[in-house]
Design a protein around this motif. Structure first.
Motif, PDB file in Angstrom:
ATOM      1  N   PHE A 176     -41.562  22.084  13.102  1.00  0.00           N
ATOM      2  CA  PHE A 176     -40.592  21.061  12.751  1.00  0.00           C
ATOM      3  C   PHE A 176     -40.315  20.080  13.885  1.00  0.00           C
ATOM      4  CE2 PHE A 176     -39.728  24.689   9.967  1.00  0.00           C
ATOM      5  CZ  PHE A 176     -39.812  24.068   8.736  1.00  0.00           C
ATOM      6  N   GLU A 177     -40.228  20.563  15.095  1.00  0.00           N
ATOM      7  CA  GLU A 177     -39.950  19.653  16.208  1.00  0.00           C
ATOM      8  C   GLU A 177     -41.111  18.693  16.422  1.00  0.00           C
ATOM      9  OE1 GLU A 177     -37.082  19.242  17.709  1.00  0.00           O
ATOM     10  OE2 GLU A 177     -36.319  20.786  16.338  1.00  0.00           O
ATOM     11  N   GLU A 178     -42.333  19.194  16.312  1.00  0.00           N
ATOM     12  CA  GLU A 178     -43.505  18.328  16.434  1.00  0.00           C
ATOM     13  C   GLU A 178     -43.527  17.295  15.311  1.00  0.00           C
ATOM     14  OE1 GLU A 178     -43.427  21.527  16.682  1.00  0.00           O
ATOM     15  OE2 GLU A 178     -44.648  22.266  18.349  1.00  0.00           O
ATOM     16  N   ALA A 179     -43.162  17.729  14.100  1.00  0.00           N
ATOM     17  CA  ALA A 179     -43.140  16.819  12.958  1.00  0.00           C
ATOM     18  C   ALA A 179     -42.070  15.745  13.131  1.00  0.00           C
ATOM     19  CB  ALA A 179     -42.889  17.598  11.670  1.00  0.00           C
ATOM     20  N   ARG A 180     -40.903  16.157  13.623  1.00  0.00           N
ATOM     21  CA  ARG A 180     -39.804  15.191  13.810  1.00  0.00           C
ATOM     22  C   ARG A 180     -40.200  14.132  14.836  1.00  0.00           C
ATOM     23  NH1 ARG A 180     -33.485  16.718  15.244  1.00  0.00           N
ATOM     24  NH2 ARG A 180     -32.717  14.555  15.315  1.00  0.00           N
ATOM     25  N   ILE A 223     -33.522   5.745  10.235  1.00  0.00           N
ATOM     26  CA  ILE A 223     -34.702   5.722   9.374  1.00  0.00           C
ATOM     27  C   ILE A 223     -35.570   6.947   9.644  1.00  0.00           C
ATOM     28  CG2 ILE A 223     -36.804   4.472   8.764  1.00  0.00           C
ATOM     29  CD1 ILE A 223     -34.274   3.130   7.765  1.00  0.00           C
ATOM     30  N   ALA A 224     -35.800   7.246  10.919  1.00  0.00           N
ATOM     31  CA  ALA A 224     -36.621   8.404  11.274  1.00  0.00           C
ATOM     32  C   ALA A 224     -35.988   9.699  10.759  1.00  0.00           C
ATOM     33  CB  ALA A 224     -36.816   8.475  12.784  1.00  0.00           C
ATOM     34  N   LEU A 225     -34.653   9.814  10.882  1.00  0.00           N
ATOM     35  CA  LEU A 225     -33.953  11.001  10.383  1.00  0.00           C
ATOM     36  C   LEU A 225     -34.097  11.140   8.870  1.00  0.00           C
ATOM     37  CD1 LEU A 225     -30.589  11.132  12.387  1.00  0.00           C
ATOM     38  CD2 LEU A 225     -32.316  12.939  12.246  1.00  0.00           C
ATOM     39  N   ALA A 226     -33.941  10.013   8.166  1.00  0.00           N
ATOM     40  CA  ALA A 226     -34.032  10.050   6.700  1.00  0.00           C
ATOM     41  C   ALA A 226     -35.437  10.421   6.238  1.00  0.00           C
ATOM     42  CB  ALA A 226     -33.620   8.696   6.125  1.00  0.00           C
ATOM     43  N   VAL A 227     -36.445   9.837   6.877  1.00  0.00           N
ATOM     44  CA  VAL A 227     -37.829  10.152   6.514  1.00  0.00           C
ATOM     45  C   VAL A 227     -38.114  11.628   6.767  1.00  0.00           C
ATOM     46  CG1 VAL A 227     -40.255   9.748   7.096  1.00  0.00           C
ATOM     47  CG2 VAL A 227     -38.688   7.814   6.905  1.00  0.00           C
ATOM     48  N   PHE A 228     -37.688  12.122   7.932  1.00  0.00           N
ATOM     49  CA  PHE A 228     -37.938  13.522   8.274  1.00  0.00           C
ATOM     50  C   PHE A 228     -37.246  14.461   7.287  1.00  0.00           C
ATOM     51  CE2 PHE A 228     -36.786  17.309  10.951  1.00  0.00           C
ATOM     52  CZ  PHE A 228     -38.068  17.846  10.985  1.00  0.00           C
ATOM     53  N   ILE A 285     -39.065  14.665   4.009  1.00  0.00           N
ATOM     54  CA  ILE A 285     -40.257  15.507   4.110  1.00  0.00           C
ATOM     55  C   ILE A 285     -39.879  16.986   4.078  1.00  0.00           C
ATOM     56  CG2 ILE A 285     -42.190  16.158   5.597  1.00  0.00           C
ATOM     57  CD1 ILE A 285     -42.172  13.261   6.654  1.00  0.00           C
ATOM     58  N   VAL A 286     -38.896  17.361   4.907  1.00  0.00           N
ATOM     59  CA  VAL A 286     -38.476  18.762   4.987  1.00  0.00           C
ATOM     60  C   VAL A 286     -37.958  19.248   3.634  1.00  0.00           C
ATOM     61  CG1 VAL A 286     -36.792  20.345   6.004  1.00  0.00           C
ATOM     62  CG2 VAL A 286     -37.991  18.690   7.450  1.00  0.00           C
ATOM     63  N   ASP A 287     -37.087  18.457   3.007  1.00  0.00           N
ATOM     64  CA  ASP A 287     -36.507  18.859   1.722  1.00  0.00           C
ATOM     65  C   ASP A 287     -37.574  18.997   0.637  1.00  0.00           C
ATOM     66  OD1 ASP A 287     -34.036  18.861   2.883  1.00  0.00           O
ATOM     67  OD2 ASP A 287     -33.393  16.935   2.047  1.00  0.00           O
ATOM     68  N   THR A 288     -38.482  18.024   0.592  1.00  0.00           N
ATOM     69  CA  THR A 288     -39.487  18.019  -0.471  1.00  0.00           C
ATOM     70  C   THR A 288     -40.482  19.164  -0.310  1.00  0.00           C
ATOM     71  OG1 THR A 288     -39.288  15.616  -0.679  1.00  0.00           O
ATOM     72  CG2 THR A 288     -41.249  16.632  -1.618  1.00  0.00           C
ATOM     73  N   THR A 329     -25.684   9.917   9.992  1.00  0.00           N
ATOM     74  CA  THR A 329     -26.670  10.619  10.814  1.00  0.00           C
ATOM     75  C   THR A 329     -26.180  11.992  11.263  1.00  0.00           C
ATOM     76  OG1 THR A 329     -25.848   9.455  12.775  1.00  0.00           O
ATOM     77  CG2 THR A 329     -27.733   8.485  11.631  1.00  0.00           C
ATOM     78  N   GLU A 330     -24.884  12.115  11.561  1.00  0.00           N
ATOM     79  CA  GLU A 330     -24.368  13.405  12.009  1.00  0.00           C
ATOM     80  C   GLU A 330     -24.453  14.441  10.889  1.00  0.00           C
ATOM     81  OE1 GLU A 330     -23.657  14.195  15.089  1.00  0.00           O
ATOM     82  OE2 GLU A 330     -24.267  12.137  15.603  1.00  0.00           O
ATOM     83  N   LEU A 331     -24.143  14.007   9.660  1.00  0.00           N
ATOM     84  CA  LEU A 331     -24.230  14.915   8.528  1.00  0.00           C
ATOM     85  C   LEU A 331     -25.675  15.349   8.287  1.00  0.00           C
ATOM     86  CD1 LEU A 331     -23.012  16.374   6.085  1.00  0.00           C
ATOM     87  CD2 LEU A 331     -23.279  14.239   4.775  1.00  0.00           C
ATOM     88  N   VAL A 332     -26.590  14.390   8.381  1.00  0.00           N
ATOM     89  CA  VAL A 332     -28.016  14.706   8.174  1.00  0.00           C
ATOM     90  C   VAL A 332     -28.507  15.677   9.232  1.00  0.00           C
ATOM     91  CG1 VAL A 332     -30.351  13.748   8.199  1.00  0.00           C
ATOM     92  CG2 VAL A 332     -28.537  12.575   6.951  1.00  0.00           C
ATOM     93  N   LYS A 333     -28.079  15.470  10.483  1.00  0.00           N
ATOM     94  CA  LYS A 333     -28.481  16.393  11.557  1.00  0.00           C
ATOM     95  C   LYS A 333     -27.969  17.801  11.279  1.00  0.00           C
ATOM     96  CE  LYS A 333     -28.744  12.977  15.301  1.00  0.00           C
ATOM     97  NZ  LYS A 333     -28.147  12.516  16.585  1.00  0.00           N
ATOM     98  N   GLU A 334     -26.710  17.906  10.802  1.00  0.00           N
ATOM     99  CA  GLU A 334     -26.151  19.218  10.472  1.00  0.00           C
ATOM    100  C   GLU A 334     -26.940  19.873   9.337  1.00  0.00           C
ATOM    101  OE1 GLU A 334     -22.035  18.831   9.587  1.00  0.00           O
ATOM    102  OE2 GLU A 334     -21.485  18.071  11.576  1.00  0.00           O
TER     103      GLU A 334
END
Length: 518
Positions: free
Chosen positions: A218-222, A238-243, A246-249, A501-506
């Motif tokens: 995951f870290e490499e993918a992010r 944008i990078a957070l949303a794209v990542f 991917i993770v969710d899907t 972004t903080e919510l997405v990170k959590e």
């Protein structure tokens, strides 16, 4: 500046910090992969089939001409059987590397060929390597390029077919008057330069973030997502949303037992639908009619009354310049207008051109000696228009559309199946076309135009539009829902919504914690 990046494979990467520089490198990688395979090869064989030094060396007749030319599609037919598995198991970049190495081996053997058997075996190896590279490259580019640039990034994977074709046409034109077998061996050897350039670009581009997430890296993918979207800024919205998309899907696909296997395609109705639509550009583009001009342009010009070898070689050069301009226009249309409308426009124009070519060729065949110059040049002009109209849609869409339609679980194997069917059709068509043109002449064009009408109807009814969506957002067109809670990426880019972004990170930390525990 270059940043050493872990890739999850044996191939390390030193990736530029600038997203723009990285995307340029990705474009270069896409371009050289495009130029090195079908483009150069098709135009080279087109030129060699005109050269007496080649045809006389192998003592070719229509059947052996077809065999020498079509043998690359035997490898292209066999390569997809394992290409998807290789790309899924080894990684996208290693698959491109090994495919390029195999292509170089085939080129060396082809150049050194002493007889038809050796030439055919060499071209089978070349076709196999090209298939592995093309499939892995198509999947890789679609998974790495940001959605806003994907049409250009992946479209160029086939657009520069014509740059390779133009280089080959120029090389064969330059060596055509040599009084030795190097008149055809030199163009063959020069083909290897593109594979070498492709290998040299691989250490400077990251691994696919989708592949990395599926491997649990995951870290490499992010970081890969951040490098291709936000200059390496891991906190960019944008990078957070794209990542997270991917993770969710991919998590959803695993939870619903979407296996990484060709059997997944057979047992899942949605996967079957996505496969049938996604693989259609392969056979559709193959049987559209371009096989004649791609490999047997000399024979096509013969039916129009242009028989001088030098004139045919010059026409081959001009044709490739024209087609390059048209496919770049087509890529722009696919990006701005959409994939489906571009395909329908192109297909309709192809049908019109084929009927006109058939009619004009019939008039010439009825009275070759009395044919006027206007008839001859009019026919050639429509042939050029046909190839240009073909290039508008089918050149960029051949690799752009399939990986967009297919979800991650079937993407590599689905694109491999598309390539398999394409090469199966191409193998048959390249073998029978010289025989068909020799036996029924102008009627081949009429037959081709008739089945193109059927293709147009299938596109209009079944194709779906993918413009402006990430690969994960396309799921909603088939599954009925998006599998991630973040807003669509283009909505965020336009500022219509703001990402917390903080919510997405959590949320990401929670998901990754669950995955790591599991």
């Amino acid at each position: 500046m270059l940043k050493k990046t872990r890739t999850g494979t044996w191939m390390p990467a030193w990736v530029p910090e600038s997203t723009f520089t990285l995307c340029v490198l990705l474009l270069i990688s896409s371009i050289v992969q495009s130029a090195k395979t079908g483009g150069y090869d098709g135009s080279m064989l087109n030129g060699l089939n005109i050269l007496p030094s080649y045809t006389e060396y192998f003592n070719l007749n229509p059947a052996t001409t077809g065999l020498n030319t079509a043998s690359v599609f035997i490898g292209g037919f066999l390569g997809p059987l394992v290409s998807g598995i290789i790309a899924d198991r080894l990684g996208r970049r290693p698959a491109i590397f090994w495919g390029s190495c195999m292509t170089i081996v085939g080129i060396i053997l082809q150049t050194a060929s002493q007889n038809i058997a050796m030439f055919v075996i060499a071209r089978i190896i070349l076709g196999f390597g090209s298939a592995v590279t093309g499939i892995a490259g198509g999947v890789y580019m679609s998974e790495v390029f940001p959605s806003r640039w994907r049409a250009w990034g992946v479209g160029l994977l086939n657009d520069f077919y014509y740059v390779g074709a133009l280089v080959a046409a120029g090389v064969t034109l330059g060596t055509g008057k040599w009084q030795s077998t190097w008149a055809w061996r030199a163009p063959s050897l020069f083909q290897a330069i593109f594979s070498v350039l492709c290998i040299f670009t691989l250490p400077f581009i990251p691994e696919s973030p989708r592949w990395l997430v599926h491997q649990g890296l995951f870290e490499e993918a992010r970081l890969s997502v951040a490098q291709t979207n936000a200059h390496g800024n891991l906190s960019d919205p944008i990078a957070l949303a794209v990542f997270k998309e991917i993770v969710d899907t991919l998590r959803w696909e695993k939870e619903h037992a979407h296996a990484m296997s060709p059997l997944e395609i057979l047992k899942n109705p949605v996967a079957r639908k996505r496969l049938l639509i996604g693989m259609s550009p392969g056979p559709f583009s193959c049987i559209a009619g371009n096989i004649i001009a791609s490999y047997y342009f000399g024979s096509e010009l013969d039916t129009a009354g242009i028989t001088d070898t030098n004139d045919q070689l010059k026409a081959n050069v001009v044709l490739n310049v024209w087609c390059l301009a048209c496919c770049l226009i087509g890529t722009h249309l696919a990006a701005r207008w959409g994939r489906k409308p571009t395909a329908m426009l192109s297909q309709g124009l192809l049908i019109t051109c084929l009927f006109i070519i058939g009619g004009l060729s019939k008039l010439y065949a009825a009275n070759p000696q009395g044919a006027s110059n206007s008839l001859v040049y009019g026919n050639v002009a429509v042939m050029f228009l046909f190839q240009g109209f073909y290039s508008v849609a089918w050149t960029p869409l051949l690799y752009l559309y399939p990986p967009e339609i297919m979800n991650y679980s079937i993407r590599a194997n689905g694109l491999a199946f598309s390539s398999f069917v394409l090469n199966a059709f191409a193998l048959v068509f390249t073998f029978i076309m010289p025989i068909g043109l020799g036996n029924i002449g102008w009627k081949m064009y009429m037959i081709n135009a008739s089945w193109d009408v059927v293709i147009l109807g299938l596109i209009a009814y079944y194709w779906v539009e993918t413009k402006g969506k990430t690969l994960e957002e396309i799921d909603a067109l088939f599954e009925g829902e998006k599998h991630s809670s973040v807003p669509d990426i283009e909505v965020l880019r336009r500022g219509e919504k703001v990402l917390d972004t903080e919510l997405v990170k959590e949320q990401l930390n929670s998901v990754l914690a669950i995955v790591n525990v599991g």
